[in-house]
Design a protein around this motif. Structure first.
Motif, short mmCIF file in Angstrom:
data_model
loop_
_atom_site.label_atom_id
_atom_site.label_comp_id
_atom_site.label_asym_id
_atom_site.label_seq_id
_atom_site.Cartn_x
_atom_site.Cartn_y
_atom_site.Cartn_z
N GLU B 185 0.81 -1.21 0.00
CA GLU B 185 0.00 0.00 0.00
C GLU B 185 0.85 1.28 0.00
O GLU B 185 0.56 2.23 -0.71
N ASN B 188 2.04 1.86 -3.45
CA ASN B 188 0.91 2.29 -4.28
C ASN B 188 0.55 3.75 -4.03
O ASN B 188 0.22 4.48 -4.96
N GLU B 207 -1.59 -6.19 -10.07
CA GLU B 207 -2.62 -5.72 -9.15
C GLU B 207 -3.73 -5.02 -9.89
O GLU B 207 -3.65 -3.84 -10.21
N ALA B 209 -6.72 -4.19 -8.89
CA ALA B 209 -7.43 -3.13 -8.17
C ALA B 209 -6.68 -1.81 -8.32
O ALA B 209 -7.27 -0.76 -8.55
N ALA B 212 -7.03 -0.50 -11.79
CA ALA B 212 -8.37 0.04 -12.02
C ALA B 212 -8.51 1.43 -11.40
O ALA B 212 -9.16 2.31 -11.96
N SER B 213 -7.88 1.64 -10.25
CA SER B 213 -8.11 2.91 -9.54
C SER B 213 -7.20 4.03 -10.04
O SER B 213 -7.52 5.20 -9.87
N ASP B 233 -12.42 0.52 -16.59
CA ASP B 233 -13.81 0.08 -16.36
C ASP B 233 -14.23 -0.95 -17.39
O ASP B 233 -14.78 -1.99 -17.06
N PHE B 236 -12.05 -4.30 -17.23
CA PHE B 236 -12.31 -5.16 -16.08
C PHE B 236 -13.76 -5.61 -16.00
O PHE B 236 -14.05 -6.73 -15.61
N GLN B 237 -14.72 -4.70 -16.38
CA GLN B 237 -16.13 -5.06 -16.24
C GLN B 237 -16.65 -5.80 -17.46
O GLN B 237 -17.49 -6.69 -17.35
N LEU B 252 -8.83 -13.18 -10.68
CA LEU B 252 -9.65 -12.73 -9.55
C LEU B 252 -9.97 -13.89 -8.62
O LEU B 252 -10.06 -13.71 -7.42
N SER B 255 -6.86 -14.38 -6.37
CA SER B 255 -6.41 -13.34 -5.41
C SER B 255 -7.50 -12.99 -4.41
O SER B 255 -8.53 -13.61 -4.33
#
Lengths: 215, 255
Positions: B185, B188, B207, B209, B212-213, B233, B236-237, B252, B255
């Motif tokens: 973290e 990141n 990673e 997540a 994505a962020s 978006d 991943f979606q 996914l 993890s």
């Protein structure tokens, strides 16, 4: 065991030990010089130098040191190389141990993690800059102990120059055996002196190694 | 700079190791300030692609451009060295295993290259080290040797070291993969802060997540091919390619 005899001859042995020490010292310096050059060749970008480095190492590790020494001392004058026994001893042994040191130094350099040079190069350093400031300082630490092993072998190897009549420890022992017929005492005395020299050198190497690892 | 000229551009990149083709004709562009993640299974060639950008792993064929300069020029050795050393100053790189210089302090790690290559005085270099360490929140470690730092701290110092060259683009090669989970973290966070400063970044990562962020765009690679690319978006979606879908569901689940 004739202790009185030992007391009588030991000053001569001390003098001879000093010759062995000098011989070892000069040989070490020449060996380090040849070894650095050899390693530079072995690691060069140029194929010609790499081949030269391999040839150097193969010849001097692949033939008996005594042959190399005789070639230089007895064969030398035939091709115009005139050296006294001590000089021939230093050059013969130095170039010989340099071949072993070549491999030691090269080994230390290539065992520095490749990522180190990569990181340096990525920052924009040249090959030489990255070698001098990043790889070499780390390699120096890695090579102290294995060079110590080379030096240990080299000190014992100086006994070889007795064969070309350099008045060092082994030669002195033999000479006194000729006049006293007491080989046991003479060789024992020489052996003890070798051991002291090697022990002290080993302590010196260990000290250097500890200092280099302070971080 | 004109909007239609890409900042970083890779054209028809191919890379072969003998018979093995690890990059198969990959082209991609990255705009100034854009943050791109490259994801994909191990062995997909994503690290190789990243390492081709600063010519650490030279391409077999293809071109890499940075701001209108051809990075992988074919030049005689000495001229190539001069050229690439100059270009690399503009391309910061962060490695999975940090590759900090263990014989130098944090300060030494950060100031070595700027002093050597940019001719900074020791005062200027010191100030630079202070500034960069503040950016990664490690000013109190300036006189530490790397061996006394945690993995996360090491990586933050490695980022500071790269930033000290004032690069135009930063490459991250699995920067958090070697870290214990609780240390990820902090690294990141530093990367997020760089993103907020609009640093151009190309990030190879596992990673999802984080990708994505933080990222503007995600590229999915498999077997040396860029399978699909798009905003996180969508990738991943709602991935369009079957292989992307398979990878993501596998990933996914694990993890």
């Amino acid at each position: 065991m004739d202790t009185e005899l030992l007391l009588r001859v030991y000053p001569f042995f001390l003098e001879a030990a000093w010759v062995t020490i000098l011989l070892s010292l000069y040989t070490t310096l020449l060996g380090l010089f040849c070894g650095s050059l050899g390693a530079a060749c072995r690691l060069s970008r140029l194929r010609f130098l790499r081949t030269l480095g391999v040839a150097y190492v193969s010849f001097f590790r692949g033939t008996p040191a005594i042959i190399q020494l005789f070639l230089l001392y007895f064969g030398g004058p035939q091709v115009g190389i005139q050296l006294d026994a001590f000089e021939a001893g230093v050059i013969g042994l130095g170039v010989n141990i340099g071949a072993y040191m070549t491999e030691t130094i090269r080994g230390a350099i290539i065992s520095v993690d490749k990522g180190q040079a990569e990181a340096a190069r990525t920052l924009g350093m040249s090959r030489i800059q990255s070698f001098r400031k990043v790889v070499l300082p780390q390699a120096l630490r890695l090579m102290i102990r294995p060079l110590g092993v080379n030096i240990n072998a080299l000190i014992k190897g100086t006994a070889l120059v007795a064969t070309i009549s350099v008045v060092e420890l082994t030669y002195t022992a033999q000479r006194f055996i000729g006049s006293t017929y007491r080989p046991f005492e003479m060789f024992l005395l020489a052996g003890v002196l070798y051991m002291i020299i090697i022990y002290l050198t080993g302590r010196g190497i260990a000290w250097l190694d500890r200092r280099a690892r302070i971080v | 700079m004109e909007k239609n000229q890409p900042f970083v551009e890779i054209r028809h990149a191919r890379k072969c190791y003998g018979d093995l083709e690890v990059l198969k004709d990959i082209s991609l562009t990255v705009d100034r300030g854009e943050i791109v993640a490259i994801i994909g299974p191990s062995g997909s060639g994503k690290s190789t692609l990243l390492r081709a950008i600063n010519d650490l792993d030279p391409l077999t064929s293809g071109e890499v451009w940075l701001e209108g300069t051809l990075v992988n020029q074919v030049l005689p050795h000495h001229r190539y060295e001069k050229h690439i050393n100059q270009v690399r100053q503009d391309i910061g790189m962060v490695f999975q295993h940090f590759n900090l210089f263990p014989h130098l302090t944090v300060r030494g790690n950060i100031t070595l290259a700027p002093r050597m290559l940019k001719g900074l005085s020791s005062e200027e270099a010191d100030q630079l080290a202070v500034d960069q360490l503040e950016r990664v929140g490690l000013l109190d470690r300036i006189d530490f040797y790397p061996s006394r730092l945690s993995g996360g701290q090491k990586q933050r110092v490695a980022i500071a070291r790269a930033l000290a060259m004032k690069p135009k683009v930063m490459l991250f090669d699995e920067a958090t993969s070697a870290l214990d989970p609780e240390l990820v973290e902090e690294v990141n966070l530093v990367m997020k802060r760089l993103a907020e400063e609009h640093m151009t970044m190309i990030i190879v990562t596992h990673e999802m997540a984080f990708a994505a962020s933080v990222c503007d765009r995600v590229i999915f690679m498999d077997h040396g091919v860029a399978i699909e690319s798009g905003p996180p978006d969508r990738i991943f979606q709602n991935p369009t390619e079957e292989r992307t879908r398979a990878f993501l569901s596998r990933h996914l689940r694990n993890s």
